[in-house]
Design a protein around this motif. Structure first.
Motif, short mmCIF file in Angstrom:
data_model
loop_
_atom_site.label_atom_id
_atom_site.label_comp_id
_atom_site.label_asym_id
_atom_site.label_seq_id
_atom_site.Cartn_x
_atom_site.Cartn_y
_atom_site.Cartn_z
N HIS A 137 0.55 -1.16 -0.21
CA HIS A 137 -0.04 -0.76 -0.16
C HIS A 137 0.87 1.35 -0.52
O HIS A 137 2.20 1.15 0.05
CB HIS A 137 -0.83 0.21 1.46
N ALA A 138 0.48 2.20 -0.54
CA ALA A 138 0.51 3.48 -0.31
C ALA A 138 1.33 4.47 1.25
O ALA A 138 0.15 4.53 1.61
CB ALA A 138 0.14 4.68 -1.40
N ILE A 139 2.50 4.70 1.32
CA ILE A 139 2.46 4.63 2.97
C ILE A 139 3.70 5.96 3.26
O ILE A 139 4.23 5.91 1.71
CB ILE A 139 3.40 2.82 3.38
N GLY A 140 4.01 6.42 3.93
CA GLY A 140 4.99 7.69 4.00
C GLY A 140 5.07 8.02 5.06
O GLY A 140 3.95 8.16 6.12
N TRP A 141 5.73 9.06 5.23
CA TRP A 141 6.00 9.64 6.11
C TRP A 141 6.38 11.15 5.88
O TRP A 141 6.62 12.06 4.78
CB TRP A 141 7.24 9.78 7.44
N PHE A 142 5.27 12.35 6.49
CA PHE A 142 5.23 13.64 6.40
C PHE A 142 5.39 14.19 7.64
O PHE A 142 5.38 14.18 8.36
CB PHE A 142 3.77 14.27 6.29
N ARG A 143 6.00 15.63 7.54
CA ARG A 143 5.70 16.16 8.54
C ARG A 143 5.46 17.41 8.49
O ARG A 143 4.67 18.27 7.45
CB ARG A 143 7.24 16.64 8.80
N GLN A 144 5.06 18.43 9.58
CA GLN A 144 4.44 19.70 9.39
C GLN A 144 5.45 20.01 10.73
O GLN A 144 5.47 20.28 11.79
CB GLN A 144 3.08 19.31 10.17
N ALA A 145 5.51 21.67 10.59
CA ALA A 145 6.30 22.99 11.31
C ALA A 145 5.45 23.48 11.61
O ALA A 145 4.45 23.78 10.68
CB ALA A 145 7.72 23.28 10.81
N PRO A 146 5.80 24.26 12.57
CA PRO A 146 4.71 25.55 12.68
C PRO A 146 4.76 26.81 11.73
O PRO A 146 5.50 26.82 11.35
CB PRO A 146 4.77 26.46 14.04
N GLY A 147 3.12 26.61 11.25
CA GLY A 147 2.58 27.63 10.29
C GLY A 147 2.96 27.97 9.09
O GLY A 147 3.48 28.37 8.29
N LYS A 148 3.51 26.16 8.40
CA LYS A 148 3.81 25.95 7.59
C LYS A 148 2.40 24.76 7.13
O LYS A 148 2.05 23.90 8.34
CB LYS A 148 4.95 25.22 7.46
N GLU A 149 2.73 24.44 5.77
CA GLU A 149 1.79 23.61 5.30
C GLU A 149 2.50 22.06 5.31
O GLU A 149 3.98 21.40 6.06
CB GLU A 149 1.74 23.42 4.05
N ARG A 150 1.54 20.84 5.58
CA ARG A 150 2.05 19.53 6.14
C ARG A 150 3.00 18.98 4.86
O ARG A 150 2.17 19.65 3.00
CB ARG A 150 1.11 18.12 6.21
N GLU A 151 3.94 18.86 4.66
CA GLU A 151 4.80 18.09 3.54
C GLU A 151 5.13 16.66 3.28
O GLU A 151 5.36 16.04 4.71
CB GLU A 151 5.54 19.42 3.25
N GLY A 152 5.30 16.09 2.30
CA GLY A 152 5.79 14.34 2.16
C GLY A 152 7.24 14.85 2.68
O GLY A 152 8.43 15.81 2.28
N VAL A 153 7.49 13.78 3.24
CA VAL A 153 9.12 13.74 3.60
C VAL A 153 9.78 12.90 2.53
O VAL A 153 10.75 12.55 1.76
CB VAL A 153 9.28 13.37 4.32
N SER A 154 8.86 11.39 3.08
CA SER A 154 9.49 10.50 1.72
C SER A 154 8.64 9.59 2.17
O SER A 154 7.29 9.23 3.23
CB SER A 154 10.77 9.63 3.33
N CYS A 155 8.06 8.56 1.05
CA CYS A 155 7.29 7.53 0.53
C CYS A 155 6.99 6.23 -0.22
O CYS A 155 8.61 6.06 -0.54
CB CYS A 155 5.98 8.27 -0.05
N ILE A 156 6.66 5.37 -0.09
CA ILE A 156 6.84 4.03 -0.50
C ILE A 156 5.55 3.69 -1.84
O ILE A 156 4.82 3.64 -1.02
CB ILE A 156 7.80 3.21 0.21
N ALA A 157 5.45 3.67 -2.61
CA ALA A 157 4.52 3.34 -3.92
C ALA A 157 4.61 1.99 -3.31
O ALA A 157 5.03 1.28 -3.34
CB ALA A 157 5.43 3.76 -5.38
N SER A 158 3.00 1.71 -3.67
CA SER A 158 2.21 0.85 -3.72
C SER A 158 2.12 -0.18 -5.37
O SER A 158 2.12 -1.01 -4.59
CB SER A 158 1.03 1.33 -3.39
N SER A 159 2.67 0.86 -5.91
CA SER A 159 3.31 0.59 -7.11
C SER A 159 4.20 -0.48 -7.29
O SER A 159 3.59 -1.75 -7.92
CB SER A 159 2.91 0.76 -8.68
#
Length: 127
Positions: A31-53
């Motif tokens: 499945h599609a899985i990953g790590w995201f992060r969100q700093a104060p005042g910023k949008e949540r961003e994708g840090v690293s992901c593993i593709a389901s395909s």
């Protein structure tokens, strides 16, 4: 379905942390899985992901060469190994997954399309 992160904390610049995300009621494998992060005042961003395909990995330019994502299928646990941490890595880190999304390597899915999220773990890097 529950995702539970652990491993965050306070570390000096240049240090390392390993984040873990354990899933219950859901299998990370395939499945599609990953790590995201969100700093104060910023949008949540994708840090690293593993593709389901194809299981391919993606890293944001800001963490490339320093972070490593992995998945232990036997433990149904996803990891994010973070080395050479910088103050700008300070954020709440979330693991995320989706049961239906077909994702490809090359980027992380947009946060709003992922169904399952952990509660977040704080990572603070001091200078």
């Amino acid at each position: 379905v529950q995702l539970v992160e652990s491993g965050g904390g306070l570390v000096q610049a240049g240090g390392s942390l390993r984040l873990s995300c354990v899933a219950s009621g859901f299998t990370f494998d395939g499945h599609a899985i990953g790590w995201f992060r969100q700093a104060p005042g910023k949008e949540r961003e994708g840090v690293s992901c593993i593709a389901s395909s194809d299981g391919g990995t993606f890293y944001a330019d800001s963490v490339k060469g320093r972070f490593t994502i992995s998945n232990d299928n036997a433990k149904n646990t996803m990891y994010l190994e973070m080395n050479s941490l910088k103050p700008e890595d300070t954020a709440v880190y979330y693991c995320a997954a989706d049961p239906f999304l077909v994702s490809k390597a090359g980027n992380c899915p947009r946060a709003h399309v992922l169904d399952y999220w952990g509660q977040g773990t704080q990572v603070t890097v001091s200078s």
